[in-house]
Scaffold this motif. Structure first.
Motif, PDB file in Angstrom:
ATOM      1  N   VAL A 159       0.850  -1.189   0.000  1.00 23.91           N
ATOM      2  CA  VAL A 159       0.000   0.000   0.000  1.00 23.91           C
ATOM      3  C   VAL A 159       0.892   1.247   0.000  1.00 23.91           C
ATOM      4  O   VAL A 159       1.825   1.355   0.790  1.00 23.91           O
ATOM      5  N   THR A 160       0.593   2.169  -0.890  1.00 20.66           N
ATOM      6  CA  THR A 160       1.368   3.406  -0.985  1.00 20.66           C
ATOM      7  C   THR A 160       0.537   4.568  -0.479  1.00 20.66           C
ATOM      8  O   THR A 160      -0.615   4.747  -0.898  1.00 20.66           O
ATOM      9  N   PHE A 161       1.110   5.342   0.418  1.00 19.30           N
ATOM     10  CA  PHE A 161       0.421   6.513   0.956  1.00 19.30           C
ATOM     11  C   PHE A 161       1.450   7.444   1.584  1.00 19.30           C
ATOM     12  O   PHE A 161       2.503   6.994   2.032  1.00 19.30           O
ATOM     13  N   PRO A 162       1.148   8.734   1.642  1.00 18.96           N
ATOM     14  CA  PRO A 162       2.058   9.665   2.315  1.00 18.96           C
ATOM     15  C   PRO A 162       1.780   9.673   3.820  1.00 18.96           C
ATOM     16  O   PRO A 162       0.691   9.308   4.258  1.00 18.96           O
ATOM     17  N   LEU A 163       2.764  10.074   4.577  1.00 20.05           N
ATOM     18  CA  LEU A 163       2.534  10.265   6.005  1.00 20.05           C
ATOM     19  C   LEU A 163       1.804  11.588   6.214  1.00 20.05           C
ATOM     20  O   LEU A 163       2.030  12.560   5.486  1.00 20.05           O
ATOM     21  N   LEU A 164       0.932  11.617   7.193  1.00 19.68           N
ATOM     22  CA  LEU A 164       0.237  12.859   7.528  1.00 19.68           C
ATOM     23  C   LEU A 164       1.169  13.752   8.333  1.00 19.68           C
ATOM     24  O   LEU A 164       1.871  13.287   9.220  1.00 19.68           O
ATOM     25  N   ARG A 165       1.153  15.025   8.016  1.00 24.63           N
ATOM     26  CA  ARG A 165       2.048  15.957   8.694  1.00 24.63           C
ATOM     27  C   ARG A 165       1.319  17.082   9.413  1.00 24.63           C
ATOM     28  O   ARG A 165       1.947  17.913  10.057  1.00 24.63           O
ATOM     29  N   SER A 166      -0.009  17.112   9.316  1.00 24.87           N
ATOM     30  CA  SER A 166      -0.749  18.167  10.005  1.00 24.87           C
ATOM     31  C   SER A 166      -2.183  17.713  10.259  1.00 24.87           C
ATOM     32  O   SER A 166      -2.678  16.784   9.619  1.00 24.87           O
ATOM     33  N   HIS A 167      -2.839  18.397  11.161  1.00 26.63           N
ATOM     34  CA  HIS A 167      -4.239  18.117  11.459  1.00 26.63           C
ATOM     35  C   HIS A 167      -5.099  18.396  10.225  1.00 26.63           C
ATOM     36  O   HIS A 167      -6.040  17.651   9.945  1.00 26.63           O
ATOM     37  N   GLU A 187      -4.261  18.003   7.094  1.00 31.82           N
ATOM     38  CA  GLU A 187      -4.114  16.879   6.171  1.00 31.82           C
ATOM     39  C   GLU A 187      -4.976  15.697   6.620  1.00 31.82           C
ATOM     40  O   GLU A 187      -5.560  15.003   5.790  1.00 31.82           O
ATOM     41  N   TRP A 188      -5.070  15.468   7.926  1.00 27.82           N
ATOM     42  CA  TRP A 188      -5.866  14.362   8.474  1.00 27.82           C
ATOM     43  C   TRP A 188      -7.350  14.551   8.156  1.00 27.82           C
ATOM     44  O   TRP A 188      -8.083  13.603   7.981  1.00 27.82           O
ATOM     45  N   ARG A 189      -7.763  15.794   8.032  1.00 29.85           N
ATOM     46  CA  ARG A 189      -9.170  16.097   7.780  1.00 29.85           C
ATOM     47  C   ARG A 189      -9.519  16.099   6.289  1.00 29.85           C
ATOM     48  O   ARG A 189     -10.682  16.189   5.938  1.00 29.85           O
ATOM     49  N   GLN A 190      -8.525  15.976   5.426  1.00 31.27           N
ATOM     50  CA  GLN A 190      -8.760  15.960   3.978  1.00 31.27           C
ATOM     51  C   GLN A 190      -9.269  14.584   3.543  1.00 31.27           C
ATOM     52  O   GLN A 190      -9.060  13.586   4.229  1.00 31.27           O
ATOM     53  N   PRO A 191      -9.919  14.507   2.380  1.00 30.47           N
ATOM     54  CA  PRO A 191     -10.326  13.190   1.864  1.00 30.47           C
ATOM     55  C   PRO A 191      -9.101  12.301   1.655  1.00 30.47           C
ATOM     56  O   PRO A 191      -8.037  12.782   1.282  1.00 30.47           O
ATOM     57  N   PRO A 192      -9.246  10.997   1.874  1.00 31.79           N
ATOM     58  CA  PRO A 192      -8.101  10.095   1.739  1.00 31.79           C
ATOM     59  C   PRO A 192      -7.756   9.820   0.277  1.00 31.79           C
ATOM     60  O   PRO A 192      -8.562  10.047  -0.620  1.00 31.79           O
ATOM     61  N   SER A 193      -6.567   9.270   0.079  1.00 28.06           N
ATOM     62  CA  SER A 193      -6.157   8.826  -1.252  1.00 28.06           C
ATOM     63  C   SER A 193      -7.021   7.641  -1.675  1.00 28.06           C
ATOM     64  O   SER A 193      -7.740   7.049  -0.865  1.00 28.06           O
ATOM     65  N   LYS A 194      -6.922   7.272  -2.957  1.00 31.52           N
ATOM     66  CA  LYS A 194      -7.720   6.157  -3.469  1.00 31.52           C
ATOM     67  C   LYS A 194      -7.399   4.854  -2.729  1.00 31.52           C
ATOM     68  O   LYS A 194      -8.307   4.095  -2.373  1.00 31.52           O
ATOM     69  N   GLU A 195      -6.110   4.585  -2.483  1.00 34.63           N
ATOM     70  CA  GLU A 195      -5.741   3.348  -1.786  1.00 34.63           C
ATOM     71  C   GLU A 195      -6.283   3.314  -0.360  1.00 34.63           C
ATOM     72  O   GLU A 195      -6.755   2.280   0.108  1.00 34.63           O
ATOM     73  N   ILE A 196      -6.236   4.436   0.327  1.00 32.55           N
ATOM     74  CA  ILE A 196      -6.772   4.484   1.696  1.00 32.55           C
ATOM     75  C   ILE A 196      -8.293   4.364   1.663  1.00 32.55           C
ATOM     76  O   ILE A 196      -8.891   3.687   2.509  1.00 32.55           O
ATOM     77  N   ALA A 197      -8.941   4.976   0.685  1.00 35.85           N
ATOM     78  CA  ALA A 197     -10.399   4.854   0.567  1.00 35.85           C
ATOM     79  C   ALA A 197     -10.807   3.392   0.334  1.00 35.85           C
ATOM     80  O   ALA A 197     -11.813   2.935   0.890  1.00 35.85           O
ATOM     81  N   LEU A 198     -10.029   2.655  -0.452  1.00 33.93           N
ATOM     82  CA  LEU A 198     -10.307   1.225  -0.652  1.00 33.93           C
ATOM     83  C   LEU A 198     -10.128   0.446   0.652  1.00 33.93           C
ATOM     84  O   LEU A 198     -10.916  -0.449   0.966  1.00 33.93           O
ATOM     85  N   ALA A 199      -9.099   0.793   1.419  1.00 37.81           N
ATOM     86  CA  ALA A 199      -8.894   0.143   2.715  1.00 37.81           C
ATOM     87  C   ALA A 199     -10.049   0.486   3.663  1.00 37.81           C
ATOM     88  O   ALA A 199     -10.520  -0.382   4.403  1.00 37.81           O
ATOM     89  N   GLN A 200     -10.515   1.723   3.640  1.00 35.54           N
ATOM     90  CA  GLN A 200     -11.660   2.102   4.470  1.00 35.54           C
ATOM     91  C   GLN A 200     -12.898   1.299   4.094  1.00 35.54           C
ATOM     92  O   GLN A 200     -13.662   0.881   4.963  1.00 35.54           O
ATOM     93  N   GLU A 201     -13.073   1.063   2.804  1.00 33.92           N
ATOM     94  CA  GLU A 201     -14.225   0.271   2.356  1.00 33.92           C
ATOM     95  C   GLU A 201     -14.148  -1.142   2.926  1.00 33.92           C
ATOM     96  O   GLU A 201     -15.160  -1.716   3.351  1.00 33.92           O
ATOM     97  N   SER A 202     -12.940  -1.708   2.985  1.00 33.80           N
ATOM     98  CA  SER A 202     -12.777  -3.044   3.559  1.00 33.80           C
ATOM     99  C   SER A 202     -13.031  -3.041   5.062  1.00 33.80           C
ATOM    100  O   SER A 202     -13.613  -3.982   5.596  1.00 33.80           O
ATOM    101  N   VAL A 203     -12.608  -2.005   5.754  1.00 32.10           N
ATOM    102  CA  VAL A 203     -12.891  -1.898   7.192  1.00 32.10           C
ATOM    103  C   VAL A 203     -14.389  -1.772   7.418  1.00 32.10           C
ATOM    104  O   VAL A 203     -14.956  -2.427   8.300  1.00 32.10           O
ATOM    105  N   ALA A 204     -15.056  -0.955   6.626  1.00 23.18           N
ATOM    106  CA  ALA A 204     -16.514  -0.788   6.762  1.00 23.18           C
ATOM    107  C   ALA A 204     -17.236  -2.112   6.506  1.00 23.18           C
ATOM    108  O   ALA A 204     -18.224  -2.434   7.179  1.00 23.18           O
ATOM    109  N   TRP A 205     -16.743  -2.908   5.580  1.00 26.85           N
ATOM    110  CA  TRP A 205     -17.327  -4.195   5.221  1.00 26.85           C
ATOM    111  C   TRP A 205     -17.162  -5.225   6.338  1.00 26.85           C
ATOM    112  O   TRP A 205     -18.034  -6.048   6.582  1.00 26.85           O
ATOM    113  N   ALA A 206     -16.029  -5.195   7.032  1.00 25.30           N
ATOM    114  CA  ALA A 206     -15.641  -6.245   7.978  1.00 25.30           C
ATOM    115  C   ALA A 206     -16.436  -6.205   9.278  1.00 25.30           C
ATOM    116  O   ALA A 206     -16.778  -5.134   9.787  1.00 25.30           O
ATOM    117  N   ASP A 207     -16.683  -7.413   9.809  1.00 22.35           N
ATOM    118  CA  ASP A 207     -17.207  -7.561  11.166  1.00 22.35           C
ATOM    119  C   ASP A 207     -16.049  -7.670  12.158  1.00 22.35           C
ATOM    120  O   ASP A 207     -16.143  -7.216  13.298  1.00 22.35           O
TER     121      ASP A 207
END
Length: 191
Positions: free
Chosen positions: A45-53, A55-75
């Protein structure tokens, strides 16, 4: 049937290691027992490190959004990682910071954060070079307590079980097989 997300958090994707074997065995056994399984190998998985609050509040990258979808799916979520310098590897910490953003994992309010991932459970599997009996004496499982309380519980995920594998760099084949057998039993019941 449980929906399971396995996050294999070892940052090295080039050399074979115990974390990969643990994730392989868990995924195979869970699927053989009728569970639905998705897997994220953090080294891929490729992603940048967050360097500010901000940046944390911005929409995630495509790879992180896909990971979020898997977390939302999982029990149930299974986190597998090595302990490095008493902590999870920096890449895993950076991934969790990217993944667990406001609007997905929690809401921000004046009274404090509110969890959005309630109803999910997690298991944590940690490998380390030190003997597992020394870990609680030296670190008072600080890293695991922080992960469970300040990360998982903060966003509503209930920690269920821990598996701590000490002397991972020196396991005999028999000991390695014993750990993999223990993991198979957990995977069969999605624990």
């Amino acid at each position: 049937m449980t929906r399971i997300l396995v996050i294999q958090g070892h940052p090295d994707g080039k050399e074979p290691h115990l974390c990969q074997s643990l994730a392989d065995v868990y995924c195979d056994e869970a699927q053989q027992n009728g569970h639905l399984v998705r897997r994220i190998d953090l080294a891929a998985v490729t992603f940048p490190l967050l360097r500010s609050h901000s940046e944390w509040r911005q929409p995630p990258s495509k790879e992180i959004a896909l990971a979020q979808e898997s977390v939302a799916w999982a029990d149930h979520i299974v986190l597998i990682f090595p302990l490095w310098l008493g902590c999870m590897p920096a890449l895993l910490k950076g991934f969790l910071e990217q993944l667990l953003r406001p609007g997905f994992a929690l809401t921000e309010s004046r009274t404090g954060p509110k969890p959005l991932l309630t109803g999910k459970t997690a298991s944590v599997i940690v490998t380390m070079c030190m003997p597992s009996s020394l870990y609680p004496l030296q670190f008072r499982p600080h890293e695991l307590k922080v992960l469970e309380r300040n990360v998982l519980r903060l966003v509503g995920i209930r920690p269920l079980r821990r598996m701590i594998i000490g002397r991972a760099d020196k396991l005999s084949l028999e000991d390695r097989d014993r750990w993999l057998d223990k993991l198979r039993l957990r995977a069969a019941v999605a624990g």
